[in-house]
Write a protein that holds these residues in place. Structure first.
Motif, PDB file in Angstrom:
ATOM      1  N   LEU A 198      29.217  28.832  23.286  1.00 39.88           N
ATOM      2  CA  LEU A 198      30.423  29.608  23.008  1.00 39.88           C
ATOM      3  C   LEU A 198      30.222  31.067  23.400  1.00 39.88           C
ATOM      4  N   ARG A 199      31.319  31.730  23.755  1.00 42.51           N
ATOM      5  CA  ARG A 199      31.307  33.164  24.054  1.00 42.51           C
ATOM      6  C   ARG A 199      32.404  33.843  23.253  1.00 42.51           C
ATOM      7  N   TRP A 200      32.034  34.833  22.461  1.00 39.46           N
ATOM      8  CA  TRP A 200      33.022  35.601  21.702  1.00 39.46           C
ATOM      9  C   TRP A 200      34.050  36.225  22.642  1.00 39.46           C
ATOM     10  N   GLY A 201      33.593  36.678  23.806  1.00 39.25           N
ATOM     11  CA  GLY A 201      34.494  37.338  24.746  1.00 39.25           C
ATOM     12  C   GLY A 201      35.593  36.441  25.272  1.00 39.25           C
ATOM     13  N   ASP A 202      35.391  35.114  25.272  1.00 40.80           N
ATOM     14  CA  ASP A 202      36.452  34.213  25.722  1.00 40.80           C
ATOM     15  C   ASP A 202      37.647  34.257  24.770  1.00 40.80           C
ATOM     16  N   ALA A 203      37.372  34.466  23.495  1.00 38.68           N
ATOM     17  CA  ALA A 203      38.444  34.575  22.509  1.00 38.68           C
ATOM     18  C   ALA A 203      38.897  36.017  22.322  1.00 38.68           C
ATOM     19  N   HIS A 204      37.936  36.952  22.469  1.00 37.27           N
ATOM     20  CA  HIS A 204      38.202  38.363  22.177  1.00 37.27           C
ATOM     21  C   HIS A 204      38.505  39.114  23.474  1.00 37.27           C
ATOM     22  N   GLN A 205      39.559  38.694  24.136  1.00 32.56           N
ATOM     23  CA  GLN A 205      39.978  39.351  25.378  1.00 32.56           C
ATOM     24  C   GLN A 205      40.856  40.553  25.061  1.00 32.56           C
ATOM     25  N   ALA A 206      40.548  41.688  25.665  1.00 32.35           N
ATOM     26  CA  ALA A 206      41.411  42.860  25.544  1.00 32.35           C
ATOM     27  C   ALA A 206      42.693  42.595  26.324  1.00 32.35           C
ATOM     28  N   THR A 207      43.820  42.759  25.663  1.00 33.05           N
ATOM     29  CA  THR A 207      45.102  42.406  26.261  1.00 33.05           C
ATOM     30  C   THR A 207      45.901  43.667  26.577  1.00 33.05           C
ATOM     31  N   HIS A 208      45.563  44.283  27.695  1.00 31.84           N
ATOM     32  CA  HIS A 208      46.366  45.405  28.172  1.00 31.84           C
ATOM     33  C   HIS A 208      47.548  44.812  28.943  1.00 31.84           C
ATOM     34  N   ASP A 209      48.599  44.498  28.215  1.00 34.21           N
ATOM     35  CA  ASP A 209      49.758  43.825  28.799  1.00 34.21           C
ATOM     36  C   ASP A 209      50.881  44.823  29.041  1.00 34.21           C
ATOM     37  N   HIS A 210      51.596  44.613  30.135  1.00 35.60           N
ATOM     38  CA  HIS A 210      52.791  45.409  30.405  1.00 35.60           C
ATOM     39  C   HIS A 210      53.843  45.026  29.377  1.00 35.60           C
ATOM     40  N   PRO A 211      54.389  45.985  28.611  1.00 37.59           N
ATOM     41  CA  PRO A 211      55.309  45.635  27.524  1.00 37.59           C
ATOM     42  C   PRO A 211      56.621  45.022  27.982  1.00 37.59           C
ATOM     43  N   VAL A 212      56.969  45.144  29.258  1.00 34.93           N
ATOM     44  CA  VAL A 212      58.226  44.589  29.760  1.00 34.93           C
ATOM     45  C   VAL A 212      57.976  43.424  30.702  1.00 34.93           C
ATOM     46  N   LEU A 213      57.070  43.600  31.655  1.00 30.40           N
ATOM     47  CA  LEU A 213      56.839  42.566  32.672  1.00 30.40           C
ATOM     48  C   LEU A 213      55.694  41.625  32.309  1.00 30.40           C
ATOM     49  N   GLY A 214      55.036  41.869  31.184  1.00 30.43           N
ATOM     50  CA  GLY A 214      53.842  41.109  30.841  1.00 30.43           C
ATOM     51  C   GLY A 214      54.069  39.637  30.604  1.00 30.43           C
ATOM     52  N   GLN A 215      55.314  39.224  30.315  1.00 32.89           N
ATOM     53  CA  GLN A 215      55.611  37.815  30.077  1.00 32.89           C
ATOM     54  C   GLN A 215      56.364  37.172  31.236  1.00 32.89           C
ATOM     55  N   VAL A 216      56.590  37.910  32.307  1.00 28.75           N
ATOM     56  CA  VAL A 216      57.336  37.373  33.444  1.00 28.75           C
ATOM     57  C   VAL A 216      56.401  36.507  34.301  1.00 28.75           C
ATOM     58  N   PRO A 217      56.786  35.247  34.577  1.00 28.89           N
ATOM     59  CA  PRO A 217      55.924  34.394  35.402  1.00 28.89           C
ATOM     60  C   PRO A 217      55.593  35.063  36.738  1.00 28.89           C
ATOM     61  N   VAL A 218      54.423  34.800  37.237  1.00 30.23           N
ATOM     62  CA  VAL A 218      53.867  35.342  38.477  1.00 30.23           C
ATOM     63  C   VAL A 218      53.568  36.832  38.332  1.00 30.23           C
ATOM     64  N   LEU A 219      54.597  37.635  37.963  1.00 31.12           N
ATOM     65  CA  LEU A 219      54.379  39.075  37.861  1.00 31.12           C
ATOM     66  C   LEU A 219      53.304  39.423  36.849  1.00 31.12           C
ATOM     67  N   ARG A 220      53.196  38.625  35.796  1.00 33.13           N
ATOM     68  CA  ARG A 220      52.231  38.970  34.748  1.00 33.13           C
ATOM     69  C   ARG A 220      50.803  39.000  35.268  1.00 33.13           C
ATOM     70  N   TYR A 221      50.527  38.236  36.320  1.00 34.77           N
ATOM     71  CA  TYR A 221      49.179  38.234  36.880  1.00 34.77           C
ATOM     72  C   TYR A 221      48.873  39.531  37.622  1.00 34.77           C
ATOM     73  N   PHE A 222      49.909  40.267  37.973  1.00 34.45           N
ATOM     74  CA  PHE A 222      49.722  41.547  38.663  1.00 34.45           C
ATOM     75  C   PHE A 222      49.728  42.732  37.702  1.00 34.45           C
ATOM     76  N   VAL A 223      50.458  42.616  36.600  1.00 34.78           N
ATOM     77  CA  VAL A 223      50.670  43.780  35.742  1.00 34.78           C
ATOM     78  C   VAL A 223      49.817  43.777  34.477  1.00 34.78           C
ATOM     79  N   ASN A 224      49.343  42.605  34.044  1.00 28.63           N
ATOM     80  CA  ASN A 224      48.511  42.541  32.836  1.00 28.63           C
ATOM     81  C   ASN A 224      47.040  42.694  33.197  1.00 28.63           C
ATOM     82  N   ILE A 225      46.306  43.386  32.347  1.00 26.30           N
ATOM     83  CA  ILE A 225      44.879  43.590  32.548  1.00 26.30           C
ATOM     84  C   ILE A 225      44.162  42.911  31.386  1.00 26.30           C
ATOM     85  N   ARG A 226      43.462  41.821  31.664  1.00 27.45           N
ATOM     86  CA  ARG A 226      42.767  41.062  30.626  1.00 27.45           C
ATOM     87  C   ARG A 226      41.259  41.151  30.879  1.00 27.45           C
TER      88      ARG A 226
END
Length: 822
Positions: free
Chosen positions: A697-725
């Motif tokens: 097990l790795r704690w980091g697999d569960a404890h990912q920092a979620t720097h998500d875009h507050p507007v585009l972070g849930q948009v399919p495809v775009l989220r892979y460009f705008v979110n920093i995990r």
């Protein structure tokens, strides 16, 4: 058949060409808004040239002949890199998000309109001196100069989000900057939520000792017994069904567990290896992409200052000059009270006051909603403050029929001089001057840690309410607003705020812990943000006779959990090394493997280790088992483990072990039983999610920092460009704090922590360092969108220098702002 095949090939080729053309067009349109950092721009409303030198981390160093020119340049730089962030912050404060995002943000707008943040910001401008107003006007002119450049040169509307949302940006105004500071005050406070939760717990638990268990006071001198909520309202009960409070990503209102936090510590020359003062600061806020913080250097007439700013605000909020360093931590000052207001049964436009019924102060406010009809909202204010909806933090659940709720809060001041204090602080040369400048700070209350070249100090800044000694709930729960003793009597003088100057031990610091104990009503707070990190900090600070910049960095990045070290021996006391080896593949065997791993663990919440995940899942399952039967649906309010509660239960403080028995079952369960069952629950959850190979097990697999875009972070495809995990170390109670989400799914996602870290060394100021958690740019096509993220994750920093030559060396560009009439 061949003809059909050829046409299919042609059709596929045509679709491919069209797709490439479409993607190319989208990229071209989006890339138009990428700023050109090497440019000469002629701008209006500027009297003298301004130079913006961007170093190799894209930190702007702004040079001008006068302070107003420098603030102009900072406004221009902020608008170059963070225009979308600035416009969403302003719209949030104004309650105008729905004009862009439609009905999804309507509740946020309604709530912000009720607080009337923007009108209060406009009024506060008149309370500020001419110097501050000039700075705000110059900054606004710089932002607007960038808007003019975008419009004149067709620069892609300034940000790619502007293409996706029709959000025309009005000119920036000085009040917009004031409003953003007030907005931060809303985000940093957890007292309103805490008051409601305490009232609900008081209604649910008949035993006051059990209330002290689940809502423990920070260790220290005792607090006098409080009345139960039912005592304040004799007919009190749970007045309405509660619903989970899940604010919109753009809402500034957070649960208490995710309100403001921070670390700051300082060393005097006597405790510094180099003989100079040291200061470390890492303020904690919710993670977003981009981060809320923006690095900048301003060359003012009083000298250069460098550190972290918030886009939209012309101030280095935490940083240093050549002579002074300053850092901020949330003070947890109790600057907020909730009131239950009785409505006149004969006239619903009136509410009860100590002098009889009085009319609400009312005003209509129209909210324009995209693709829908406008919504007209009636705003109501009492003498105590604005009337809030029952849905806010489940206020309806503690509001009797025929009553409404209002809130008094220092952030609602109409004479808020906080920005004036922040601007004055940038010009201070000594600790004394810094404290004097901070006397004008109103809200949000902070602990200000200061160091000059000889002295260290910490002072609580911000207005502290003056309460009557006979306040019925001491501000810990909602109280009747018509009782004179419950109402504020103004604010305490700044001199009454706690302060520590030149301590004899040569070290001071704050991890949001309890700083002083004073009897009510001169108390600081009953609610504190930390009882755990402070334990580890004390050990690290006192473990060395003298400190260095690197030892302060080491403390900032420390991931050892005092909580894990202290609680695991308690909860596992009767589980370790008991019984014979269990057959492979059984629940008992899995449990023994987990306990063996934990027995040899140092408590380090390292992302590469399995033990932090086992520990965190176990503690989470244990708390849920302890409280679920007593609290029922209220148990969902406790998404994060409260270490003092667990300790009270397993040490049986005031009979707290009663929580271990499931009262709805016939057998009497012991705390050892609950610990064992909770560990089995945790291992089952881990097995279903990550597998049974515990050692892998790795704690980091569960404890990912979620720097998500507050507007585009849930948009399919775009989220892979705008979110920093990112996989990260740390946890809820480590100095390198990585506050977990708490709620399913992904309860261990790292959602709240140090978006900025700075360490300032006044023996060699140019060896000072800082970093943010994402990058300087808010444009996801920019290489500076996430270029600092990996440095931040690895615990690395970039230089914090006021040397102009170093800034120009390998710079990414120099922007010359030239007055339009030259």
């Amino acid at each position: 058949m061949a003809l059909v095949f050829r046409w299919l090939i042609r059709l596929a080729a045509a679709l491919l060409v069209l797709s490439v053309l479409a993607v190319s067009m989208v990229y071209w349109l989006a890339s138009r808004s990428l700023p050109d950092y090497t440019a000469e721009v002629r701008v209006p409303n500027l009297e003298r040239p301004v130079e913006i030198v961007r170093d190799n981390a894209n930190v702007p160093h702004v040079f001008g002949s006068e302070d107003a020119d420098v603030f102009f340049g900072l406004g221009f730089a902020h608008a170059q890199d963070r225009l979308w962030q600035m416009t969403t912050l302003r719209r949030t404060a104004q309650g105008r998000l729905s004009e862009v995002f439609g009905a999804t943000t309507l509740d946020v707008d309604k709530l912000l309109r009720r607080f009337d943040i923007y009108a209060l910001s406009v009024a506060s401008l008149e309370a500020m001196d001419e110097k501050t107003q000039n700075a705000l006007r110059a900054y606004a002119a710089g932002v607007n100069a960038r808007l003019d450049q975008i419009n004149d040169d067709a620069l892609g509307r300034g940000a790619p989000e502007m293409f996706l949302f029709n959000a025309p940006m009005a000119p920036w105004r000085p009040a917009d900057s004031v409003a953003i500071i007030k907005l931060m005050g809303l985000q940093l406070s957890g007292h309103l939520d805490a008051e409601v939760v305490r009232a609900r717990i008081s209604l649910a638990l008949p035993d006051e000792a059990r209330i002290r268990d689940i809502l423990p006071d920070a260790p220290g001198a005792g607090v006098a017994a409080l009345p139960k909520y039912a005592g304040l309202f004799p007919t009190a009960r749970q007045f309405s069904q509660t619903v989970p409070f899940k604010p919109h990503p753009l809402s500034p209102f957070k649960r208490t567990a995710l309100a403001g936090a921070s670390n700051a510590w300082a060393a005097a020359p006597s405790r510094s290896a180099s003989g100079g003062t040291l200061l470390a600061n890492d303020p904690h806020l919710g993670f977003t992409a981009p981060a809320i913080w923006y690095l900048a250097r301003l060359e003012l007439q009083s000298g250069g200052v460098i550190g972290a700013t918030i886009p939209g605000v012309p101030v280095v909020l935490t940083g240093r000059s050549a002579d002074l360093g300053w850092g901020l931590t949330s003070s947890y000052l109790d600057d907020q009270d909730v009131y239950i207001e009785e409505i006149n049964p004969a006239n619903r436009e009136e509410y009860r006051t100590p002098d009889g019924f009085k009319k609400f102060l009312t005003r209509s406010s129209i909210i324009n909603v995209k693709d829908q009809d406008p919504v007209t909202l009636t705003l109501r204010w009492t003498d105590n403050g604005p009337v809030l909806p029952g849905s806010h933090y489940n206020l309806a659940s503690v509001t009797p029929p025929g009553h409404v709720v209002s809130v008094n809060w220092t952030v609602l001041s109409q004479r808020d001089t906080t920005l004036q204090a922040a601007i004055e602080l940038m010009s201070a040369k000594t600790v004394g001057e810094g404290i004097a400048a901070a006397s004008l700070f109103i809200a949000p209350s902070q602990n200000l840690t200061l160091v000059d070249r000889e002295t260290i100090a910490m002072k609580t800044i911000g207005a502290a309410p003056k309460r009557d000694p006979n306040h019925q709930s001491q501000g810990r729960m909602p109280s009747p607003g018509w009782i004179a003793a419950n109402r504020w009597q103004g604010t305490l003088p700044f001199t009454a705020n706690p302060g520590f100057v030149a301590p004899a031990g040569g070290i001071l610091g704050n991890t949001n812990n309890k700083t002083v104990h004073r009897p009510f009503p001169n108390h600081m707070s009953f609610l504190w943000g930390d009882t755990q990190r402070i334990q580890r900090w004390q050990r690290l600070m006192q473990g060395r006779q003298v400190h260095t910049r690197d030892s302060f960095i080491e403390a900032q990045l420390d991931t050892v959990s005092f909580t894990a070290r202290s609680l695991l021996p308690l909860i596992g006391a009767e589980l370790w090394f008991t019984g014979e080896a269990a057959p492979a593949g059984t629940t008992e065997a899995l449990r023994q493997r987990a306990l063996t791993l934990l027995a040899g663990w140092s408590g380090e919440m390292n992302e590469h280790l399995p033990e932090p995940l086992i520990y965190a899942t176990w503690l989470r399952a244990l708390q849920d088992r302890l409280i679920r039967d007593e609290l029922g649906p209220l148990a969902t309010e406790f998404e994060h483990v409260e270490p003092l509660f667990i300790e009270r239960v397993f040490r049986d403080v005031e009979g707290a072990s009663a929580w271990c028995d499931v009262f709805q079952s016939a057998p009497v369960e012991t705390c050892a039983d609950m610990a064992r069952l909770a560990l089995d629950d945790a291992l089952l959850e881990i097995s279903q999610t990550y597998g049974t190979a515990l050692e892998s097990l790795r704690w980091g697999d569960a404890h990912q920092a979620t720097h998500d875009h507050p507007v585009l972070g849930q948009v399919p495809v775009l989220r892979y460009f705008v979110n920093i995990r990112q996989s990260t170390s740390g946890g809820d109670h480590t100095l390198m704090r990585g506050r977990t989400k708490g709620s399913a799914p992904n309860p261990f996602h790292n959602v709240h922590g140090a978006g900025y870290r700075g360490v300032y060394d006044f023996a060699d100021p140019d060896s000072s360092v800082f970093v943010t958690s994402t990058g300087q740019s808010g444009h996801f096509l920019s290489r500076h969108y996430d270029d600092l993220a990996q440095l931040w994750r690895r615990g690395e920093y970039i230089p914090m220098s006021l040397d102009q030559d170093l800034a120009r060396a390998a710079s990414v560009g120099v922007t010359q702002l030239i007055p339009q009439n030259q």
